[in-house]
Design an enzyme around this catalytic site. Structure first.
Site, PDB file in Angstrom:
ATOM      1  N   GLU A 143      17.436 -22.064 -20.672  1.00  0.00           N
ATOM      2  CA  GLU A 143      18.738 -22.332 -21.282  1.00  0.00           C
ATOM      3  C   GLU A 143      18.754 -23.740 -21.838  1.00  0.00           C
ATOM      4  O   GLU A 143      18.809 -24.714 -21.114  1.00  0.00           O
ATOM      5  CB  GLU A 143      19.836 -22.181 -20.229  1.00  0.00           C
ATOM      6  CG  GLU A 143      20.280 -20.767 -20.033  1.00  0.00           C
ATOM      7  CD  GLU A 143      21.787 -20.670 -20.075  1.00  0.00           C
ATOM      8  OE1 GLU A 143      22.436 -21.530 -19.453  1.00  0.00           O
ATOM      9  OE2 GLU A 143      22.303 -19.777 -20.748  1.00  0.00           O
ATOM     10  N   CYS A 187       8.397  -3.902  -8.793  1.00  0.00           N
ATOM     11  CA  CYS A 187       7.166  -3.120  -8.884  1.00  0.00           C
ATOM     12  C   CYS A 187       7.055  -2.319  -7.586  1.00  0.00           C
ATOM     13  O   CYS A 187       6.929  -2.901  -6.508  1.00  0.00           O
ATOM     14  CB  CYS A 187       6.027  -4.116  -9.045  1.00  0.00           C
ATOM     15  SG  CYS A 187       4.419  -3.371  -9.134  1.00  0.00           S
ATOM     16  N   CYS A 209      -4.674   4.268  -2.610  1.00  0.00           N
ATOM     17  CA  CYS A 209      -4.786   4.937  -3.911  1.00  0.00           C
ATOM     18  C   CYS A 209      -6.105   5.703  -3.977  1.00  0.00           C
ATOM     19  O   CYS A 209      -7.137   5.199  -3.542  1.00  0.00           O
ATOM     20  CB  CYS A 209      -4.735   3.907  -5.038  1.00  0.00           C
ATOM     21  SG  CYS A 209      -4.742   4.647  -6.681  1.00  0.00           S
ATOM     22  N   CYS A 219     -10.639   2.864  -9.243  1.00  0.00           N
ATOM     23  CA  CYS A 219     -10.962   2.045 -10.429  1.00  0.00           C
ATOM     24  C   CYS A 219     -11.736   0.813  -9.947  1.00  0.00           C
ATOM     25  O   CYS A 219     -11.358   0.198  -8.950  1.00  0.00           O
ATOM     26  CB  CYS A 219      -9.679   1.608 -11.135  1.00  0.00           C
ATOM     27  SG  CYS A 219      -8.666   3.001 -11.665  1.00  0.00           S
ATOM     28  N   CYS A 267      -9.917  -2.705  -9.378  1.00  0.00           N
ATOM     29  CA  CYS A 267      -8.626  -2.771  -8.671  1.00  0.00           C
ATOM     30  C   CYS A 267      -8.820  -2.889  -7.160  1.00  0.00           C
ATOM     31  O   CYS A 267      -9.566  -2.124  -6.551  1.00  0.00           O
ATOM     32  CB  CYS A 267      -7.814  -1.528  -8.996  1.00  0.00           C
ATOM     33  SG  CYS A 267      -6.219  -1.505  -8.186  1.00  0.00           S
ATOM     34  N   CYS A 325      -0.577  -7.081 -10.761  1.00  0.00           N
ATOM     35  CA  CYS A 325      -1.215  -5.769 -10.842  1.00  0.00           C
ATOM     36  C   CYS A 325      -2.589  -5.768 -10.208  1.00  0.00           C
ATOM     37  O   CYS A 325      -3.382  -6.664 -10.418  1.00  0.00           O
ATOM     38  CB  CYS A 325      -1.419  -5.366 -12.289  1.00  0.00           C
ATOM     39  SG  CYS A 325       0.034  -5.501 -13.277  1.00  0.00           S
TER      40      CYS A 325
HETATM   41  N1  SAH Z   1      -2.323   4.134 -10.664  1.00  0.00           N
HETATM   42  C1  SAH Z   1      -1.363   3.743 -11.672  1.00  0.00           C
HETATM   43  C2  SAH Z   1      -0.359   2.754 -11.133  1.00  0.00           C
HETATM   44  C3  SAH Z   1      -0.947   1.411 -10.727  1.00  0.00           C
HETATM   45  S1  SAH Z   1      -0.447   0.295 -11.927  1.00  0.00           S
HETATM   46  C4  SAH Z   1      -2.094   3.253 -12.897  1.00  0.00           C
HETATM   47  O1  SAH Z   1      -3.309   3.198 -12.868  1.00  0.00           O
HETATM   48  O2  SAH Z   1      -1.462   2.998 -13.903  1.00  0.00           O
HETATM   49  C5  SAH Z   1      -1.368  -1.073 -11.711  1.00  0.00           C
HETATM   50  C6  SAH Z   1      -1.832  -1.592 -13.057  1.00  0.00           C
HETATM   51  O3  SAH Z   1      -2.608  -2.767 -12.831  1.00  0.00           O
HETATM   52  C7  SAH Z   1      -2.743  -0.621 -13.751  1.00  0.00           C
HETATM   53  O4  SAH Z   1      -2.603  -0.707 -15.148  1.00  0.00           O
HETATM   54  C8  SAH Z   1      -4.076  -1.135 -13.295  1.00  0.00           C
HETATM   55  O5  SAH Z   1      -5.081  -0.655 -14.078  1.00  0.00           O
HETATM   56  C9  SAH Z   1      -3.874  -2.620 -13.377  1.00  0.00           C
HETATM   57  N2  SAH Z   1      -4.808  -3.430 -12.602  1.00  0.00           N
HETATM   58  C10 SAH Z   1      -5.513  -3.055 -11.528  1.00  0.00           C
HETATM   59  N3  SAH Z   1      -6.279  -4.055 -11.088  1.00  0.00           N
HETATM   60  C11 SAH Z   1      -6.062  -5.105 -11.899  1.00  0.00           C
HETATM   61  C12 SAH Z   1      -6.573  -6.434 -11.939  1.00  0.00           C
HETATM   62  N4  SAH Z   1      -7.433  -6.886 -11.050  1.00  0.00           N
HETATM   63  N5  SAH Z   1      -6.090  -7.233 -12.908  1.00  0.00           N
HETATM   64  C13 SAH Z   1      -5.206  -6.796 -13.812  1.00  0.00           C
HETATM   65  N6  SAH Z   1      -4.696  -5.563 -13.812  1.00  0.00           N
HETATM   66  C14 SAH Z   1      -5.117  -4.715 -12.869  1.00  0.00           C
END
Ligand code: SAH
Length: 367
Positions: free
Chosen positions: A98, A114, A121, A125, A128, A354
């Site tokens: 502001e 979130c 999970c 991936c 993650c 994330c």
């Molecule tokens: N399983 C769902 C919901 C989880 S969302 C999905 O895959 O969309 C979490 C988000 O953060 C996803 O887009 C995932 O890919 C991302 N993410 C996971 N690990 C991360 C990391 N180390 N840095 C940045 N983003 C990441």
């Protein structure tokens, strides 16, 4: 274990047994959803006797908040489930600078939560941290909604009322915590019903709720069929099958080609744009030729791209792209009019961003 107050059938039975008039039920829900109370003792529009009776049988939040840490832009909450699992939710405070504010304060603009949809999970991936925890179970509808109810009460205590005298509370909900929401479809769907509902619900706008998926095609089909009106984010992270296979094992079950096909159907049916999440990992996903490939894939589509700087952590040996590379990547995508944002990694400091959820557990187990 006490019954969840969101169990409408049980609450009806209770109302009958206690000879409550119908408006009392409305009052109870008013106390929860509008006044943002989670303890019956605080629900002062109800009689003391009723509060005590409710407290004997019911709970509002079916999770136990175990630990909370926060910084200026976020609050991270660890919840314990009734069967002893840990899940996490992160509140993100978006502030607006502001100019004319005397104290040079940044005004609180909106609040995002979130939420987790599963304990752990099953996606695996490679980038993650949550995935490394493995999968324990789905969260129930009420465990998902509980994260919001708890956050609302917490935010009320922290910030009180806004300028218009309504309470500060969660405005946006993103299913980007632990878990894959489309593998817990029914409970996620039911939780969204409560989020959208005006009566006995959170009255959130459908544009303020986002489901994020690693690309579960049957789940996306079901979203189309059920006409779930919320926003859809796809964790894409790679513009071709070979790279996606490497990053996300789920890509082997649901190919990029098939995913693109169902997403086109989704856009046609819903007229909603799709948000593509794309992690920027150094020397892996951030090369200019990949930007061009992504551009070719999204050309002419109703799409928005979120470039997510990779959040590093000691449990995984990947690096984040540098700023200049990300800017260059963004520029290539924008060449043909695709809208792109580089996400600021809110909550990164305290590992609430994330893919960081579950970080403490991993490091503890490895030590
Ligand atoms: N399983 C769902 C919901 C989880 S969302 C999905 O895959 O969309 C979490 C988000 O953060 C996803 O887009 C995932 O890919 C991302 N993410 C996971 N690990 C991360 C990391 N180390 N840095 C940045 N983003 C990441």
């Amino acid at each position: 274990m006490k019954t969840s107050i969101l169990d409408a059938g049980k609450l009806q039975t209770f109302a009958k047994e206690h000879k409550l008039q119908p408006f009392r039920i409305k009052q109870i829900y008013q106390e929860i959803f509008k006044n943002q109370n989670i303890n019956f003792a605080d629900m002062t529009t109800l009689s003391k006797d009723l509060r005590d009776d409710l407290d004997k049988d019911f709970s509002v939040v079916t999770l136990q908040a175990d630990k909370i840490i926060e910084d200026k832009i976020s609050t991270k909450i660890w919840f314990q489930t009734h069967d002893g699992h840990m899940i996490e939710a992160v509140i993100l405070y978006h502030r607006q600078h502001e100019k004319y504010n005397k104290n040079d304060q940044e005004k609180l603009n909106r609040i995002t939560l979130c939420v987790s949809s599963q304990v752990g999970c099953p996606m695996w991936c490679i980038f993650c941290v949550t995935g490394k925890l493995g999968f324990k179970r789905n969260l129930t509808r009420d465990e998902i909604v509980s994260q919001i109810l708890f956050a609302n009460q917490y935010i009320k205590q922290k910030f009180g009322k806004q300028e218009d005298w309504t309470l500060f509370g969660v405005r946006n909900v993103v299913f980007m915590g632990m878990g894959e929401p489309l593998l817990n479809y029914e409970n996620v769907k039911k939780s969204i019903e409560i989020m959208l509902r005006q009566e006995a619900g959170l009255s959130l706008s459908r544009r303020h709720i986002t489901i994020s998926t690693a690309g579960i095609i049957p789940g996306i089909r079901q979203l189309i069929k059920d006409e779930i009106p919320v926003k859809l984010a796809i964790s894409l992270h790679a513009p071709n099958q070979a790279l996606r296979d490497k990053l996300m094992p789920i890509a082997k079950s649901y190919s990029l080609e098939a995913l693109n096909k169902v997403l086109s159907e989704y856009v046609r049916a819903s007229d909603n744009r799709i948000f593509y999440e794309y992690i920027m990992i150094k020397n892996m996903t951030d090369k200019p030729e990949l930007a061009n490939e992504l551009l070719a894939m999204l050309k002419g589509k109703l799409a928005h791209v979120n470039l997510i700087p990779y959040n590093t952590n000691p449990a995984i040996e990947l690096k984040e792209s540098d700023d200049a590379t990300m800017q260059e990547f963004k520029k290539i995508l924008e060449k043909w009019g695709i809208t792109v944002t580089i996400r600021d990694s809110m909550g990164r400091e305290m590992k609430g961003a994330c893919g960081q959820l579950g970080y403490e557990k991993i490091t503890k187990e490895e030590n």
